[in-house]
Design an enzyme around this catalytic site. Structure first.
Site, PDB file in Angstrom:
ATOM      1  CG  ASP A  78      56.468 -22.835  24.404  1.00 30.16           C
ATOM      2  OD1 ASP A  78      56.741 -23.641  25.319  1.00 30.16           O
ATOM      3  OD2 ASP A  78      57.250 -22.552  23.471  1.00 30.16           O
ATOM      4  CG  ASP A  80      54.811 -28.283  25.380  1.00 36.39           C
ATOM      5  OD1 ASP A  80      54.371 -27.737  24.355  1.00 36.39           O
ATOM      6  OD2 ASP A  80      56.023 -28.285  25.671  1.00 36.39           O
ATOM      7  CG  ASP A 159      64.886 -33.573  28.172  1.00 36.82           C
ATOM      8  OD1 ASP A 159      63.998 -33.356  29.023  1.00 36.82           O
ATOM      9  OD2 ASP A 159      65.207 -32.729  27.307  1.00 36.82           O
TER      10      ASP A 159
HETATM   11  P1  ATP Z   1      61.592 -24.606  26.454  1.00 34.51           P
HETATM   12  O1  ATP Z   1      60.261 -24.720  25.739  1.00 34.51           O
HETATM   13  O2  ATP Z   1      61.640 -23.643  27.581  1.00 34.51           O
HETATM   14  O3  ATP Z   1      62.724 -24.477  25.533  1.00 34.51           O
HETATM   15  P2  ATP Z   1      60.993 -27.307  27.182  1.00 34.51           P
HETATM   16  O4  ATP Z   1      61.561 -28.188  28.264  1.00 34.51           O
HETATM   17  O5  ATP Z   1      59.539 -27.022  27.270  1.00 34.51           O
HETATM   18  O6  ATP Z   1      61.855 -26.013  27.177  1.00 34.51           O
HETATM   19  P3  ATP Z   1      60.432 -28.383  24.611  1.00 34.51           P
HETATM   20  O7  ATP Z   1      61.340 -28.588  23.454  1.00 34.51           O
HETATM   21  O8  ATP Z   1      59.284 -27.466  24.494  1.00 34.51           O
HETATM   22  O9  ATP Z   1      61.350 -27.972  25.814  1.00 34.51           O
HETATM   23  O10 ATP Z   1      59.927 -29.835  25.015  1.00 34.51           O
HETATM   24  C1  ATP Z   1      58.852 -30.063  25.926  1.00 34.51           C
HETATM   25  C2  ATP Z   1      59.163 -31.275  26.784  1.00 34.51           C
HETATM   26  O11 ATP Z   1      59.305 -32.435  25.964  1.00 34.51           O
HETATM   27  C3  ATP Z   1      60.463 -31.201  27.574  1.00 34.51           C
HETATM   28  O12 ATP Z   1      60.307 -30.513  28.783  1.00 34.51           O
HETATM   29  C4  ATP Z   1      60.798 -32.652  27.776  1.00 34.51           C
HETATM   30  O13 ATP Z   1      60.028 -33.207  28.827  1.00 34.51           O
HETATM   31  C5  ATP Z   1      60.332 -33.284  26.467  1.00 34.51           C
HETATM   32  N1  ATP Z   1      61.419 -33.333  25.469  1.00 34.51           N
HETATM   33  C6  ATP Z   1      61.683 -32.428  24.497  1.00 34.51           C
HETATM   34  N2  ATP Z   1      62.743 -32.790  23.755  1.00 34.51           N
HETATM   35  C7  ATP Z   1      63.163 -33.953  24.266  1.00 34.51           C
HETATM   36  C8  ATP Z   1      64.211 -34.845  23.932  1.00 34.51           C
HETATM   37  N3  ATP Z   1      65.054 -34.580  22.923  1.00 34.51           N
HETATM   38  N4  ATP Z   1      64.340 -35.974  24.671  1.00 34.51           N
HETATM   39  C9  ATP Z   1      63.495 -36.244  25.675  1.00 34.51           C
HETATM   40  N5  ATP Z   1      62.495 -35.448  26.047  1.00 34.51           N
HETATM   41  C10 ATP Z   1      62.320 -34.317  25.362  1.00 34.51           C
HETATM   42 MG    MG Z   2      58.344 -25.924  25.800  1.00 31.33          MG
END
Ligand code: ATP
Ligand code: MG
Length: 462
Positions: A78, A80, A159
């Site tokens: 997905d 963002d 993060d």
């Molecule tokens: P995936 O969607 O592949 O599981 P992702 O890194 O995109 O991984 P998401 O949960 O979609 O994870 O979050 C999008 C972004 O938001 C992350 O890449 C990170 O930059 C930020 N993020 C998400 N959760 C946290 C958190 N708990 N603390 C800090 N930043 C976060």
């Molecule tokens: Mg994501």
């Protein structure tokens, strides 16, 4: 004065304070020649969203995990988008969009295509104070003006370095504030800022470190990994529902097995899935769960769907078997199974925010196992019409892979489900003949001891 209070609450280091204003902080700009992102892996809808926002005069970038995956040559699941536009401004630009969340609003922009709808999640650059959600409630009023921030602040509150890069699909430039690109090259998961503090702010980050490490096969930097072993118990403070969501993400990531290894290695399993320790201590459970998770990982990686109910049914199956044996001392087989299911589900409910619909799926998968043994009369006809037949059959298949049930039984059901009426009659007749011959009574599954089988290296690690 107010600023002093805020700084005290969030204990910003002088370096962070400097960065937080975003004035002295410049990202590394990485051109296509260096990052080599394949534009064909980028969602057309995500490109559209950034384009519309930019044409309206805002900054807009693809951000987070999507950029990380693109840099690794993986198609993101997905997308963002992070923007300088406020949620209201975003919503006005897209017809099919809605603002979600109360305190921290984000906008979901939905696109309907030939396949299933795609939602692009658009969030406004957030200021640093936004990250400590738990702390904000008491002092929400003070922070209200501070809700939105600069891109540099937004990068700092993310993060891991590999999750804090911004990609503009128009200019094809990646902006990297924290050395994420070097960490991708070094295959390293590194926390932005001081790891212990970042885990205290949000303990879920410990699980995220493990999930990303399992997914990318990157090493968690020593300074980022070490505090996890010390702070693991903080996971207990995470609200149940959020924790359950994170556990599901781990298990459904396509790297569930690797993630469980990570949980155990860093001492998180007792707080996240106490079951894992019990599984690791018992050969039968270990064999069953490792096979189940490997099958699940293969399904996810092949783009097939998996259900949380099925996953948890496999994790808890041996609990059910154990409990079933206990009840069978006083009850007939069927009520004993139902009593065992009730007990296992309620023991899990005590610590996990599992939704009732998953519980209903598990109950059905387990109780149908008995009906899969009974191949007489109209039973099989009714069973193949049951909406959970497929899941129950897959579960039987798994059991037969582990030698808990004869492979012929699973093969029989597969044939029965895919046959015409004449063949079905024939299949039922065969069963009758076999049963008269052997007078077999395949009721409750027997626990199979795997005495002479060698553990695989992976099993040894868990
Ligand atoms: P995936 O969607 O592949 O599981 P992702 O890194 O995109 O991984 P998401 O949960 O979609 O994870 O979050 C999008 C972004 O938001 C992350 O890449 C990170 O930059 C930020 N993020 C998400 N959760 C946290 C958190 N708990 N603390 C800090 N930043 C976060
Ligand atoms: Mg994501």
């Amino acid at each position: 004065m107010i600023k002093k209070i805020i700084d005290r609450i969030f204990k910003k280091s002088p370096a962070q304070k400097k960065i937080a204003h975003g004035k002295n902080f410049h990202p590394q700009k990485i051109s296509k020649k260096h990052h080599k992102i394949d534009l064909s892996l980028v969602s057309k809808n995500a490109i559209k969203v950034t384009q519309v926002l930019q044409e309206a005069g805002h900054d807009a970038y693809i951000v987070g995990g999507a950029v990380r995956d693109l840099l690794l040559g993986i198609a993101p699941k997905d997308f963002d988008v992070a923007t300088s536009a406020t949620p209201d401004q975003v919503q006005k630009l897209f017809r099919r969009s809605r603002i979600i969340g109360r305190r921290f609003q984000i906008v979901h922009v939905t696109f309907y295509g030939k396949e299933r709808p795609e939602i692009i999640e658009v969030s406004t650059f957030r200021s640093l104070s936004q990250q400590e959600e738990g702390h904000v409630s008491a002092s929400g009023r003070i922070l209200r003006d501070n809700v939105w921030g600069t891109q540099a602040e937004d990068a700092l509150r993310r993060d891991f370095t590999i999750n804090s890069m911004y990609y503009d699909p128009q200019s094809e430039i990646v902006l990297d504030y924290h050395g994420g690109i070097q960490d991708i090259e070094r295959k390293m998961i590194r926390m932005i800022g001081e790891p212990s503090q970042r885990y205290r702010e949000d303990p879920v980050r410990m699980l995220r470190a493990i999930r990303f490490s399992a997914k990318t096969r990157f090493t968690i930097e020593q300074k980022t990994a070490q505090p996890i072993t010390v702070l693991a118990s903080l996971i207990q403070d995470v609200p149940e529902a959020r924790l359950f969501d994170e556990i599901l993400k781990l298990l459904m990531s396509g790297h569930a097995w690797q993630s469980l290894l990570g949980l155990r290695q860093l001492g998180l399993s007792p707080y996240v899935l106490p079951l894992v320790n019990k599984i690791a201590a018992d050969e039968d459970r270990l064999a069953f769960v490792s096979q189940a998770l490997k099958n699940t990982d293969a399904r996810v990686q092949a783009g097939k769907s998996i259900s949380p109910g099925f996953l948890f049914a496999t994790l808890l199956w041996h609990e059910v078997i154990e409990c079933w044996a206990k009840y069978e001392a006083e009850l007939p087989t069927v009520p004993a199974l139902h009593a065992a299911i009730d007990e296992v589900l309620s023991s899990q409910r005590a610590f996990m925010g599992m939704q009732r619909r998953h519980e209903a799926d598990m109950r059905e998968i387990w109780s149908l196992q008995l009906r899969l043994d009974k191949r007489v009369g109209r039973g099989p006809y009714k069973l193949i019409e049951n909406p959970k037949f497929r899941a129950a059959y897959d579960f039987l298949l798994l059991r037969s892979q582990l030698g808990e049930k004869p492979t012929e039984l699973a093969a029989w059901w597969d044939k029965f489900a895919h046959s015409d009426e004449i063949q079905r009659q024939e299949l039922l007749k065969q069963v009758k003949e076999e049963q008269t011959l052997s007078n077999a009574n395949p009721e409750r599954p027997k626990r199979r001891r795997r005495r002479n089988t060698k553990k695989t290296p992976v099993e040894q690690k868990l």
